[in-house]
Design a protein around this motif. Structure first.
Motif, short mmCIF file in Angstrom:
data_model
loop_
_atom_site.label_atom_id
_atom_site.label_comp_id
_atom_site.label_asym_id
_atom_site.label_seq_id
_atom_site.Cartn_x
_atom_site.Cartn_y
_atom_site.Cartn_z
N PRO A 100 0.78 -1.24 0.00
CA PRO A 100 0.00 0.00 0.00
C PRO A 100 0.81 1.29 0.00
N LEU A 101 2.03 1.27 0.49
CA LEU A 101 2.84 2.49 0.58
C LEU A 101 3.73 2.68 -0.64
N ARG A 102 3.25 2.30 -1.80
CA ARG A 102 3.98 2.47 -3.06
C ARG A 102 5.30 1.73 -3.07
N GLN A 103 5.32 0.56 -2.50
CA GLN A 103 6.49 -0.30 -2.53
C GLN A 103 6.09 -1.56 -3.30
N MET A 104 7.06 -2.18 -3.94
CA MET A 104 6.77 -3.35 -4.73
C MET A 104 7.74 -4.48 -4.38
N TRP A 105 7.19 -5.67 -4.21
CA TRP A 105 8.00 -6.86 -4.00
C TRP A 105 7.77 -7.77 -5.18
N PHE A 106 8.83 -8.40 -5.67
CA PHE A 106 8.66 -9.39 -6.70
C PHE A 106 9.65 -10.52 -6.50
N ALA A 107 9.27 -11.70 -6.96
CA ALA A 107 10.08 -12.89 -6.78
C ALA A 107 10.39 -13.49 -8.13
N ASP A 108 11.63 -13.92 -8.28
CA ASP A 108 11.97 -14.72 -9.45
C ASP A 108 12.33 -16.11 -8.94
N GLN A 109 12.90 -16.93 -9.75
CA GLN A 109 13.16 -18.31 -9.33
C GLN A 109 14.34 -18.44 -8.38
N GLN A 110 15.02 -17.34 -8.08
CA GLN A 110 16.19 -17.43 -7.22
C GLN A 110 16.16 -16.52 -6.00
N GLU A 111 15.39 -15.42 -6.07
CA GLU A 111 15.45 -14.47 -4.96
C GLU A 111 14.18 -13.64 -4.87
#
Length: 73
Positions: A20-31
């Motif tokens: 909600p605070l304009r932050q983004m998390w993303f995951a790939d196959q390693q991290e």
């Protein structure tokens, strides 16, 4: 929105979630990676297993992997 990882590497993103605070998390196959939309910095966090799903509540990020579920505050 596009994210430039400044790398010429092919990454397969398994999941992405916007906090909600304009932050983004993303995951790939390693991290697991984090991006603050204000300063556009990307930080990477190594994680055990292959991340497959992200979920967030008000204080925790949950990361489901092929070896278990992890949380990050």
């Amino acid at each position: 929105m596009s994210i430039n990882l400044n790398e010429h590497v092919h990454k397969f993103i398994t999941d992405i979630i916007e906090y909600p605070l304009r932050q983004m998390w993303f995951a790939d196959q390693q991290e697991l990676s984090y991006r603050d939309n204000m300063d556009k910095l990307i930080e990477a966090f190594p994680i055990s297993g292959t991340p497959t799903r992200l979920s967030v509540d008000t204080q925790m990020l949950y990361v489901a992997t092929d070896v278990g579920i992890f949380r990050k505050k």
